[in-house]
Scaffold this active site. Structure first.
Site, short mmCIF file in Angstrom:
data_model
loop_
_atom_site.label_atom_id
_atom_site.label_comp_id
_atom_site.label_asym_id
_atom_site.label_seq_id
_atom_site.Cartn_x
_atom_site.Cartn_y
_atom_site.Cartn_z
N ARG A 84 9.04 9.62 -4.97
CA ARG A 84 8.42 9.46 -3.65
C ARG A 84 8.86 10.62 -2.76
NH1 ARG A 84 10.04 3.98 -1.67
NH2 ARG A 84 8.45 3.28 -3.14
N ARG A 153 14.44 4.99 5.52
CA ARG A 153 13.40 5.58 4.68
C ARG A 153 12.39 6.35 5.54
NH1 ARG A 153 12.46 1.30 -0.31
NH2 ARG A 153 14.66 1.02 -0.82
N LYS A 217 17.80 -1.44 2.35
CA LYS A 217 16.86 -0.46 2.88
C LYS A 217 16.60 -0.68 4.36
CE LYS A 217 12.98 -3.24 1.16
NZ LYS A 217 11.86 -3.29 0.19
N LYS A 219 13.83 0.47 7.64
CA LYS A 219 12.52 1.04 7.91
C LYS A 219 12.26 1.14 9.41
CE LYS A 219 10.61 -0.69 3.56
NZ LYS A 219 9.54 -1.49 2.91
N CYS A 438 -0.62 -3.05 -3.28
CA CYS A 438 0.52 -2.30 -3.81
C CYS A 438 0.20 -1.84 -5.23
CB CYS A 438 1.78 -3.15 -3.79
SG CYS A 438 1.79 -4.47 -5.02
N CYS A 444 5.22 -1.13 -11.89
CA CYS A 444 6.27 -1.74 -11.07
C CYS A 444 7.03 -2.80 -11.88
CB CYS A 444 5.68 -2.37 -9.82
SG CYS A 444 6.93 -3.17 -8.77
N CYS A 483 3.97 -9.14 -6.15
CA CYS A 483 5.19 -9.94 -6.00
C CYS A 483 5.44 -10.15 -4.53
CB CYS A 483 6.37 -9.25 -6.70
SG CYS A 483 7.12 -7.94 -5.71
N CYS A 487 5.61 -4.93 -0.33
CA CYS A 487 5.34 -3.50 -0.14
C CYS A 487 3.98 -3.25 0.51
CB CYS A 487 5.42 -2.77 -1.47
SG CYS A 487 7.08 -2.77 -2.20
#
Length: 572
Positions: A84, A153, A217, A219, A438, A444, A483, A487
């Site tokens: 990414r 991120r 993480k 954001k 996603c 994934c 899931c 995302c």
């Protein structure tokens, strides 16, 4: 809210999780990545390194379509890596677009993925090509550091300057935040860019993150009303630009958003951010840094499923969190300013900015840039980039804006796109224009069900129902993920579908069209037939009973089909 220095909570000692131990022992994110990359016996890297490589912008994956076949052949899984690239505010040059296009062909699976965080993803990179790919990204003046991992991120921001005269300033601030919060370790440059290893007693330092970085993480997103195209309330920090007379005054600050949850763990949940006050623009970076530090010190380091800022906020309380923040800042946040969001989707077509430049919003289905027999999208955008007459701006909805176009170059771009019939949203239904999916299967590791590969066909079936009731042109937000990690921000879809098993989804309904209300679980474990059967009478009722300009999600709440879920709160 006044400053309080006394009786504030103190950071607690956590029993560190396995990942915390890996980070502690990693020597600032080095681990054994060098050895893993040089191990030619396997296409994988060492288990601990699969955690550390995330900080460098990559995930180890397998082709799950082939897992069973390879197992039967007594072969290891077909390992590859997703990389990414970090693109603050989603703004890339034409040269950078061409570089990513070339890398996708040379080392990847021939496609580019535009993410819901305005970043590029390359898929299908085998281990022996990881270094060359990251070096190619670096040569294009991009990088992948901090695109994943327990750090801040990619910083999002509204990217279409045709929507507001302050968008360029917001993009500059997004880049400033991104640079300010970048990890300071030199491991990235040593491992991927062949820089000299730190030796001789030299020591890396992380003045903001510390040796173990963040608990999870993090954001950050910026948006300018009335456009919430970055879904600011789904982020740990959401910055709502407050503009008066075309001048940016500062930001309403929202904290504690996050989409992920875990099946079987009711203590996990999606959450929208709380608006905690206003900060003038010259103090905004300090506020962002201190919020990150509060999460660093108070976040859960024992259970990663409860480690996001949203859980920290709910554990210590929003008001206490604000008191902690203000005590560290040494000043109070001002009361939040009025604002109105009208939508969280992209704006398509040509828009003229205040400086006379043009910006073209394009629809990219689920952010996948590829060539097919039906549509040579990748080739079309490559030819546009080769003109060198625009930049390329990724949106938070997997879309694309061609920016900074002078009037005489519009026809050149339109001729290429028209020749390939690429990116035109005019002929699309309101449902398809706003659909997000996603990646999910086949790469994934967390996906229980399909998303990107399946949603287009499901939308086609739903379009037949919408046409039946005269709703083809109604903008309706549909989002699908494989899931519950969130995302694709499924819990902010007026129709949200979250994978449970192959061909089975949980159906959520009733989010707000502007991203200020979560949806509500309507039915579990539904098949495609169930989805169509459940939605058809709701579409029929909506067509016949809606109020003027009433959105689908609002209609479902007003008529009692679902009970409204969490909405954005303002903390006074």
């Amino acid at each position: 809210m006044t400053l309080k220095q006394n009786n504030l909570p103190q950071p607690q000692a956590w029993k560190p999780s396995e990942v915390e131990t890996i980070k502690t022992n990693s020597n600032y994110l080095r681990g054994t990545l060098e050895q893993s990359l040089n191990d030619a016996i396997t296409g994988a890297i060492a288990p601990d390194d699969t955690q550390l490589i995330k900080f460098h912008g990559s995930y180890q994956q397998t082709d799950r379509d082939l897992d069973e076949e390879r197992k039967n052949q007594k072969l290891e899984p077909l390992y590859s890596f997703m990389i990414r690239a970090r693109v603050p505010a989603g703004i890339a040059t034409a040269a950078q677009w061409l570089a990513m296009d070339e890398l996708a062909d040379k080392y990847g699976n021939g496609t580019l993925k535009l993410t819901t965080r305005q970043a590029f993803q390359l898929h299908g990179i085998v281990k022996k090509n990881l270094r060359q790919t990251i070096q190619g990204i670096n040569d294009a003046l991009l990088d992948s550091i901090a695109a994943c991992g327990d750090v801040n991120r990619n910083v999002m921001s509204t990217s279409n300057e045709g929507l507001s005269p302050v968008v360029g300033e917001l993009a500059g601030f997004a880049k400033a935040i991104s640079e300010h919060l970048l990890p300071k370790t030199t491991a990235y440059h040593e491992i991927w860019l062949n820089k000299q290893l730190v030796t001789g007693g030299q020591q890396d330092e992380e003045p903001i993150y510390g040796k173990t970085y963040l608990p999870r993480k993090f954001k950050i997103a910026i948006a300018v009303p009335p456009y919430n195209d970055t879904d600011v309330f789904a982020n740990d920090i959401g910055l709502i630009a407050i503009v008066k007379d075309n001048q940016l005054l500062g930001y309403n600050v929202a904290v504690g958003g996050g989409m992920g949850k875990t099946y079987g763990m009711p203590e996990t949940y999606p959450r929208l951010a709380d608006v905690i006050g206003f900060v003038p623009k010259d103090k905004a970076l300090a506020v962002v840094e201190e919020i990150v530090k509060v999460q660093r010190d108070f976040g859960n380091r024992e259970n990663r499923k409860l480690a996001r800022l949203k859980y920290t906020l709910d554990r210590i309380g929003s008001e206490v969190f604000v008191e902690l923040l203000q005590a560290r800042l040494g000043f109070e946040l001002e009361d939040s300013k009025p604002y109105v969001f009208e939508s969280n989707g992209d704006v398509f077509g040509w828009k003229k900015a205040a400086d006379g430049k043009w910006f073209l919003g394009l629809h990219i289905e689920h952010g996948r840039i590829k060539d097919t027999d039906a549509l040579q999208l990748k080739q079309a955008l490559k030819e546009v980039a080769q003109l060198e007459v625009c930049d390329f701006r990724l949106t938070g909805n997997q879309g694309l804006v061609l920016g900074n176009v002078i009037t005489r170059n519009k026809l050149k771009i339109q001729e290429i796109l028209g020749r390939y019939a690429a990116g035109d949203a005019q002929e699309l239904s309101g449902l398809r224009k706003h659909a997000i999916a996603c990646v999910a299967l086949n790469t994934c590791t967390m996906a229980f069900a399909e998303a990107e590969r399946y949603l287009p066909s499901l939308v086609t079936k739903l379009e037949s129902l919408l046409e039946k009731f005269g709703l083809s042109n109604e903008d309706i937000l549909i989002r699908m993920t494989g899931c519950p990690n969130g995302c694709g921000r499924p819990f902010l879809g007026e129709i949200g579908l979250v994978g449970r098993a192959m061909g089975k989804y949980n159906l959520y309904l009733g989010a707000g069209f502007a991203g200020e209300r979560l949806n509500t679980l309507y039915k579990e474990m539904v098949s495609e037939a169930d989805i169509l059967q459940l939605l058809e009478p709701l579409f029929e009722s909506y067509a016949g009973e809606r109020a003027v300009k009433e959105r689908f999600g609002d209609f479902l709440v007003r008529t009692g089909v679902i009970v409204a879920s969490q909405q954005v709160q303002t903390i006074k």
